[in-house]
Design a protein around this motif. Sequence first.
Motif, mmCIF file in Angstrom:
data_model
loop_
_atom_site.group_PDB
_atom_site.id
_atom_site.type_symbol
_atom_site.label_atom_id
_atom_site.label_comp_id
_atom_site.label_asym_id
_atom_site.label_seq_id
_atom_site.Cartn_x
_atom_site.Cartn_y
_atom_site.Cartn_z
ATOM 1 N N GLY A 9 0.841 -1.197 0.000
ATOM 2 C CA GLY A 9 0.000 0.000 0.000
ATOM 3 C C GLY A 9 0.864 1.229 0.000
ATOM 4 O O GLY A 9 2.074 1.173 -0.148
ATOM 5 N N GLU A 10 0.242 2.397 0.197
ATOM 6 C CA GLU A 10 0.982 3.657 0.113
ATOM 7 C C GLU A 10 1.849 3.916 1.340
ATOM 8 O O GLU A 10 2.885 4.527 1.247
ATOM 9 C CB GLU A 10 0.003 4.820 -0.065
ATOM 10 C CG GLU A 10 -0.582 4.866 -1.446
ATOM 11 C CD GLU A 10 -1.353 6.141 -1.671
ATOM 12 O OE1 GLU A 10 -1.076 7.118 -0.965
ATOM 13 O OE2 GLU A 10 -2.211 6.155 -2.530
ATOM 14 N N GLY A 11 1.440 3.483 2.502
ATOM 15 C CA GLY A 11 2.186 3.776 3.731
ATOM 16 C C GLY A 11 3.432 2.942 3.873
ATOM 17 O O GLY A 11 4.340 3.302 4.573
ATOM 18 N N GLY A 12 3.521 1.811 3.239
ATOM 19 C CA GLY A 12 4.699 0.981 3.355
ATOM 20 C C GLY A 12 4.660 0.067 4.556
ATOM 21 O O GLY A 12 5.479 -0.818 4.681
ATOM 22 N N ASN A 13 3.731 0.260 5.484
ATOM 23 C CA ASN A 13 3.643 -0.574 6.684
ATOM 24 C C ASN A 13 2.306 -1.292 6.716
ATOM 25 O O ASN A 13 1.722 -1.482 7.764
ATOM 26 C CB ASN A 13 3.798 0.272 7.949
ATOM 27 C CG ASN A 13 5.203 0.757 8.142
ATOM 28 O OD1 ASN A 13 6.132 0.129 7.662
ATOM 29 N ND2 ASN A 13 5.366 1.865 8.834
ATOM 30 N N GLY A 14 1.820 -1.684 5.623
ATOM 31 C CA GLY A 14 0.494 -2.281 5.553
ATOM 32 C C GLY A 14 0.495 -3.762 5.825
ATOM 33 O O GLY A 14 1.525 -4.409 5.871
ATOM 34 N N GLY A 15 -0.723 -4.288 5.971
ATOM 35 C CA GLY A 15 -0.901 -5.704 6.184
ATOM 36 C C GLY A 15 -0.934 -6.418 4.838
ATOM 37 O O GLY A 15 -0.557 -5.874 3.805
ATOM 38 N N PRO A 16 -1.435 -7.658 4.803
ATOM 39 C CA PRO A 16 -1.448 -8.434 3.567
ATOM 40 C C PRO A 16 -2.358 -7.844 2.499
ATOM 41 O O PRO A 16 -2.152 -8.074 1.324
ATOM 42 C CB PRO A 16 -1.930 -9.816 4.011
ATOM 43 C CG PRO A 16 -2.512 -9.656 5.361
ATOM 44 C CD PRO A 16 -1.930 -8.408 5.938
ATOM 45 N N THR A 50 -1.991 -1.232 15.889
ATOM 46 C CA THR A 50 -0.981 -0.988 16.911
ATOM 47 C C THR A 50 -1.511 -1.485 18.239
ATOM 48 O O THR A 50 -2.645 -1.188 18.621
ATOM 49 C CB THR A 50 -0.671 0.520 17.021
ATOM 50 O OG1 THR A 50 -0.263 0.983 15.741
ATOM 51 C CG2 THR A 50 0.408 0.785 18.038
ATOM 52 N N THR A 51 -0.707 -2.246 18.954
ATOM 53 C CA THR A 51 -1.103 -2.771 20.249
ATOM 54 C C THR A 51 -0.941 -1.672 21.296
ATOM 55 O O THR A 51 0.111 -1.043 21.389
ATOM 56 C CB THR A 51 -0.222 -3.969 20.639
ATOM 57 O OG1 THR A 51 -0.291 -4.943 19.596
ATOM 58 C CG2 THR A 51 -0.680 -4.583 21.940
ATOM 59 N N VAL A 52 -2.000 -1.446 22.062
ATOM 60 C CA VAL A 52 -1.963 -0.454 23.137
ATOM 61 C C VAL A 52 -2.406 -1.126 24.422
ATOM 62 O O VAL A 52 -3.162 -2.087 24.408
ATOM 63 C CB VAL A 52 -2.870 0.770 22.846
ATOM 64 C CG1 VAL A 52 -2.365 1.556 21.672
ATOM 65 C CG2 VAL A 52 -4.304 0.353 22.646
ATOM 66 N N ARG A 53 -1.919 -0.588 25.542
ATOM 67 C CA ARG A 53 -2.293 -1.091 26.858
ATOM 68 C C ARG A 53 -3.407 -0.215 27.410
ATOM 69 O O ARG A 53 -3.329 1.013 27.348
ATOM 70 C CB ARG A 53 -1.088 -1.036 27.780
ATOM 71 C CG ARG A 53 -1.208 -1.958 28.961
ATOM 72 C CD ARG A 53 0.061 -1.967 29.730
ATOM 73 N NE ARG A 53 0.123 -0.688 30.446
ATOM 74 C CZ ARG A 53 1.160 -0.290 31.156
ATOM 75 N NH1 ARG A 53 2.226 -1.028 31.214
ATOM 76 N NH2 ARG A 53 1.148 0.864 31.780
ATOM 77 N N VAL A 54 -4.449 -0.820 27.964
ATOM 78 C CA VAL A 54 -5.605 -0.101 28.479
ATOM 79 C C VAL A 54 -5.720 -0.381 29.968
ATOM 80 O O VAL A 54 -5.524 -1.505 30.412
ATOM 81 C CB VAL A 54 -6.895 -0.546 27.751
ATOM 82 C CG1 VAL A 54 -8.109 0.182 28.302
ATOM 83 C CG2 VAL A 54 -6.768 -0.323 26.263
ATOM 84 N N ASP A 55 -6.043 0.660 30.734
ATOM 85 C CA ASP A 55 -6.238 0.505 32.164
ATOM 86 C C ASP A 55 -7.572 1.133 32.524
ATOM 87 O O ASP A 55 -8.021 2.097 31.892
ATOM 88 C CB ASP A 55 -5.106 1.182 32.930
ATOM 89 C CG ASP A 55 -5.020 0.720 34.378
ATOM 90 O OD1 ASP A 55 -5.776 -0.183 34.764
ATOM 91 O OD2 ASP A 55 -4.191 1.260 35.124
#
Length: 110
Positions: free
Chosen positions: A23-30, A37-42
């Motif tokens: 894709g255009e961003g270069g960091n795409g999935g399949p 992005t994995t984030v931690r939630v509290d």
Amino acid sequence: MLLLLLVSCSGGEGEGGDKGDKGEGGNGGPEGRPEATTVRVDTAREEALVYYDAYPATVTALEEVEVRPQVGGYITRVHFREGDRVRRGQRLYTIDTRRYVASVDQAEAR
């Protein structure tokens, strides 16, 4: 952190500028979509907090007086606390009276 930044910025462009099927961003999935992005939630919770104002400082009195005894003796009791306001005529200390009682008894005996 710097290594992560360098890897994310490279995005596969080192191959002659071809981004391939990412894709255009270069960091795409399949399928060309950006990866999650994995984030931690509290969970937010309510608590009672105690707040103290403490400052490193030295406090000095506006007025200071020097207290001098008129007689000698041992102090047996203090009638004020450090920092208290005192009034004129207020008792500050009690001095051991045994020495003076003995002197009076001896004088009366003579």
